[in-house]
Motif scaffolding. Structure first.
Motif, PDB file in Angstrom:
ATOM      1  N   ILE A  42       0.860  -1.171   0.000  1.00  0.00           N
ATOM      2  CA  ILE A  42       0.000   0.000   0.000  1.00  0.00           C
ATOM      3  C   ILE A  42       0.899   1.225   0.000  1.00  0.00           C
ATOM      4  N   VAL A  43       0.746   2.100  -0.994  1.00  0.00           N
ATOM      5  CA  VAL A  43       1.581   3.275  -1.150  1.00  0.00           C
ATOM      6  C   VAL A  43       0.795   4.498  -0.728  1.00  0.00           C
ATOM      7  N   GLU A  44       1.340   5.304   0.194  1.00  0.00           N
ATOM      8  CA  GLU A  44       0.671   6.501   0.673  1.00  0.00           C
ATOM      9  C   GLU A  44       1.532   7.719   0.378  1.00  0.00           C
ATOM     10  N   ALA A  45       0.872   8.866   0.121  1.00  0.00           N
ATOM     11  CA  ALA A  45       1.596  10.113  -0.068  1.00  0.00           C
ATOM     12  C   ALA A  45       2.166  10.569   1.267  1.00  0.00           C
ATOM     13  N   ALA A  46       3.360  11.143   1.216  1.00  0.00           N
ATOM     14  CA  ALA A  46       3.993  11.631   2.437  1.00  0.00           C
ATOM     15  C   ALA A  46       3.343  12.940   2.868  1.00  0.00           C
ATOM     16  N   SER A  47       2.800  12.981   4.096  1.00  0.00           N
ATOM     17  CA  SER A  47       2.172  14.194   4.595  1.00  0.00           C
ATOM     18  C   SER A  47       2.860  14.719   5.841  1.00  0.00           C
ATOM     19  N   ASP A  48       3.727  13.920   6.441  1.00  0.00           N
ATOM     20  CA  ASP A  48       4.397  14.293   7.672  1.00  0.00           C
ATOM     21  C   ASP A  48       5.834  14.679   7.357  1.00  0.00           C
ATOM     22  N   ILE A  49       6.181  15.960   7.573  1.00  0.00           N
ATOM     23  CA  ILE A  49       7.520  16.416   7.198  1.00  0.00           C
ATOM     24  C   ILE A  49       8.597  15.791   8.062  1.00  0.00           C
ATOM     25  N   SER A  50       8.177  15.113   9.160  1.00  0.00           N
ATOM     26  CA  SER A  50       9.175  14.459  10.001  1.00  0.00           C
ATOM     27  C   SER A  50       9.660  13.157   9.401  1.00  0.00           C
ATOM     28  N   ARG A  51       8.945  12.657   8.384  1.00  0.00           N
ATOM     29  CA  ARG A  51       9.389  11.434   7.724  1.00  0.00           C
ATOM     30  C   ARG A  51      10.625  11.706   6.893  1.00  0.00           C
ATOM     31  N   PRO A  52      11.469  10.695   6.719  1.00  0.00           N
ATOM     32  CA  PRO A  52      12.630  10.888   5.835  1.00  0.00           C
ATOM     33  C   PRO A  52      12.161  11.108   4.399  1.00  0.00           C
ATOM     34  N   PRO A  53      12.960  11.788   3.578  1.00  0.00           N
ATOM     35  CA  PRO A  53      12.548  12.097   2.201  1.00  0.00           C
ATOM     36  C   PRO A  53      12.147  10.874   1.392  1.00  0.00           C
ATOM     37  N   SER A  54      12.766   9.718   1.684  1.00  0.00           N
ATOM     38  CA  SER A  54      12.490   8.533   0.884  1.00  0.00           C
ATOM     39  C   SER A  54      11.059   8.040   1.029  1.00  0.00           C
ATOM     40  N   SER A  55      10.343   8.484   2.057  1.00  0.00           N
ATOM     41  CA  SER A  55       9.004   7.964   2.296  1.00  0.00           C
ATOM     42  C   SER A  55       8.026   8.338   1.202  1.00  0.00           C
ATOM     43  N   GLY A  56       8.357   9.368   0.417  1.00  0.00           N
ATOM     44  CA  GLY A  56       7.437   9.775  -0.635  1.00  0.00           C
ATOM     45  C   GLY A  56       7.811   9.299  -2.015  1.00  0.00           C
ATOM     46  N   ILE A  57       8.863   8.500  -2.135  1.00  0.00           N
ATOM     47  CA  ILE A  57       9.356   8.089  -3.451  1.00  0.00           C
ATOM     48  C   ILE A  57       8.292   7.361  -4.255  1.00  0.00           C
ATOM     49  N   THR A  58       7.507   6.531  -3.581  1.00  0.00           N
ATOM     50  CA  THR A  58       6.540   5.686  -4.302  1.00  0.00           C
ATOM     51  C   THR A  58       5.137   6.271  -4.299  1.00  0.00           C
ATOM     52  N   ARG A  59       4.984   7.567  -4.042  1.00  0.00           N
ATOM     53  CA  ARG A  59       3.650   8.144  -3.885  1.00  0.00           C
ATOM     54  C   ARG A  59       2.817   8.041  -5.156  1.00  0.00           C
ATOM     55  N   PHE A  60       3.451   7.997  -6.321  1.00  0.00           N
ATOM     56  CA  PHE A  60       2.711   7.907  -7.583  1.00  0.00           C
ATOM     57  C   PHE A  60       2.676   6.488  -8.135  1.00  0.00           C
ATOM     58  N   GLY A  61       3.083   5.537  -7.322  1.00  0.00           N
ATOM     59  CA  GLY A  61       3.057   4.146  -7.758  1.00  0.00           C
ATOM     60  C   GLY A  61       4.419   3.678  -8.232  1.00  0.00           C
ATOM     61  N   LEU A  62       4.526   2.376  -8.412  1.00  0.00           N
ATOM     62  CA  LEU A  62       5.767   1.742  -8.853  1.00  0.00           C
ATOM     63  C   LEU A  62       5.674   1.414 -10.342  1.00  0.00           C
ATOM     64  N   PRO A  63       6.775   1.522 -11.073  1.00  0.00           N
ATOM     65  CA  PRO A  63       6.723   1.284 -12.520  1.00  0.00           C
ATOM     66  C   PRO A  63       6.502  -0.169 -12.908  1.00  0.00           C
ATOM     67  N   GLY A  64       6.693  -1.085 -12.007  1.00  0.00           N
ATOM     68  CA  GLY A  64       6.472  -2.490 -12.346  1.00  0.00           C
ATOM     69  C   GLY A  64       6.627  -3.375 -11.132  1.00  0.00           C
ATOM     70  N   LEU A  65       5.915  -4.483 -11.147  1.00  0.00           N
ATOM     71  CA  LEU A  65       6.023  -5.518 -10.128  1.00  0.00           C
ATOM     72  C   LEU A  65       6.023  -6.867 -10.832  1.00  0.00           C
ATOM     73  N   SER A  66       6.525  -7.881 -10.157  1.00  0.00           N
ATOM     74  CA  SER A  66       6.481  -9.223 -10.718  1.00  0.00           C
ATOM     75  C   SER A  66       5.036  -9.612 -11.019  1.00  0.00           C
ATOM     76  N   GLN A  67       4.797 -10.091 -12.226  1.00  0.00           N
ATOM     77  CA  GLN A  67       3.448 -10.443 -12.643  1.00  0.00           C
ATOM     78  C   GLN A  67       3.233 -11.941 -12.453  1.00  0.00           C
ATOM     79  N   LEU A  68       2.614 -12.298 -11.344  1.00  0.00           N
ATOM     80  CA  LEU A  68       2.322 -13.688 -11.031  1.00  0.00           C
ATOM     81  C   LEU A  68       0.884 -13.976 -11.419  1.00  0.00           C
ATOM     82  N   LYS A  69       0.673 -15.009 -12.232  1.00  0.00           N
ATOM     83  CA  LYS A  69      -0.657 -15.323 -12.747  1.00  0.00           C
ATOM     84  C   LYS A  69      -0.997 -16.772 -12.408  1.00  0.00           C
ATOM     85  N   THR A  70      -2.183 -16.966 -11.848  1.00  0.00           N
ATOM     86  CA  THR A  70      -2.626 -18.284 -11.420  1.00  0.00           C
ATOM     87  C   THR A  70      -3.768 -18.763 -12.308  1.00  0.00           C
TER      88      THR A  70
END
Length: 290
Positions: A42-70
């Protein structure tokens, strides 16, 4: 030791190992607080300035994940760059290979769960000179028409040399079905290999052909890792590699056996290492059938 329960794997082997260990149904990990089910990230936008900068890296989603199909008949991990699977995993037994399902009622279809940028189509194969080669074989799943139909989804398919597909590779698939009649279960993991070759300039390259407008990758080789679960609980490992070219069907299948480490190094995968490494009740069959 049973193959069908209790595999706790890590790294590249997690997807393959869990599919084997959980009977292709669930993903589980254990810690000191008891069992957990793996949850989607679950990816959330960073709203707390006390968080380290990296906490907002994934706010717009990830470019790819392993595609597992059953599917009913198999589980696969899909590589959108290749327009095909990294591996396909099946479980065979005497009941699954019998039934009324027929391939005459099946058609090759696109995988609409794959983004249209990254999927193969039937038009890619037209005039290519290659067969649409199943990784999970249709004849392995006569127990259900739906299960057989799902083997015709193009995410279970790679361009395969017609002579190989209809002869030596078909012999290997039939051998797996024969083994399923004599063992408790047969686990079959099949996938592509893209092996390096030294060229005239003395340098080593990984080169492979692509076909169609979608540039579907043509593997240089295919692997099939077969794990036999015997009625007495013992396991037997048979790892095969075949080149994607005409192969004399008179060559015994044992000639295509290789050490499992060969496939692991070439594919970037690990095959149930918790069981296969240093286990006294695992018999690894190598070239020559020993």
């Amino acid at each position: 030791m049973r193959l069908s329960r209790g595999l706790l794997l890590s790294g590249a082997s997690l997807a393959v190992g869990v599919a084997l260990g959980a009977g292709l149904t669930s993903w589980k990990l254990k810690d000191d607080r008891g069992p957990k089910i793996l949850q989607p990230l679950i990816v959330e936008a960073a709203s707390d300035i006390s968080r380290p900068p990296s906490s907002g890296i994934t706010r717009f989603g990830l470019p790819g994940l392993s595609q597992l199909k059953t599917r009913q008949s198999h589980v696969l991990s899909y590589d959108p760059r290749l327009r095909g699977p990294v591996w396909v995993l099946e479980q065979l037994n005497g009941e699954r290979i019998q039934g009324d399902a027929t391939r005459e009622d099946s058609e090759f279809i696109e995988d609409d769960s794959v983004h249209h940028y990254h999927r193969a189509t039937n038009s890619d194969y037209r005039g290519s000179g290659f067969d649409r080669g199943h990784l999970a074989a249709a004849a392995n799943h006569r127990w259900s028409q739906k299960a057989m139909d799902e083997t015709f989804i193009l995410s279970n398919v790679y361009p395969q040399n017609p002579h190989l597909n209809r002869n030596a590779w078909n012999t290997l698939e039939r051998s797996c079905r024969g083994l399923s009649r004599r063992n408790r279960s047969v686990y079959v993991c099949t996938g592509p290999l893209f092996l390096p070759r030294t060229e005239a300039d003395g340098k080593t390259y990984v080169k492979y052909q692509v076909i169609g407008d979608n540039h579907v990758a043509v593997p240089t080789h295919f692997f099939k890792v077969v794990v036999l679960e015997k009625h007495n609980g013992e396991l037997e490992l048979r790892p095969y590699v075949m080149p994607n070219c005409p192969v004399d069907e008179k060559i015994p299948l044992e000639r295509f056996l290789v050490p499992i480490e060969t496939i692991e190094r070439a594919s970037g995968l690990l095959f149930v290492p918790n069981i296969l490494k240093g286990s006294s009740n695992v018999k690894a069959i190598t070239a020559g059938g020993k």
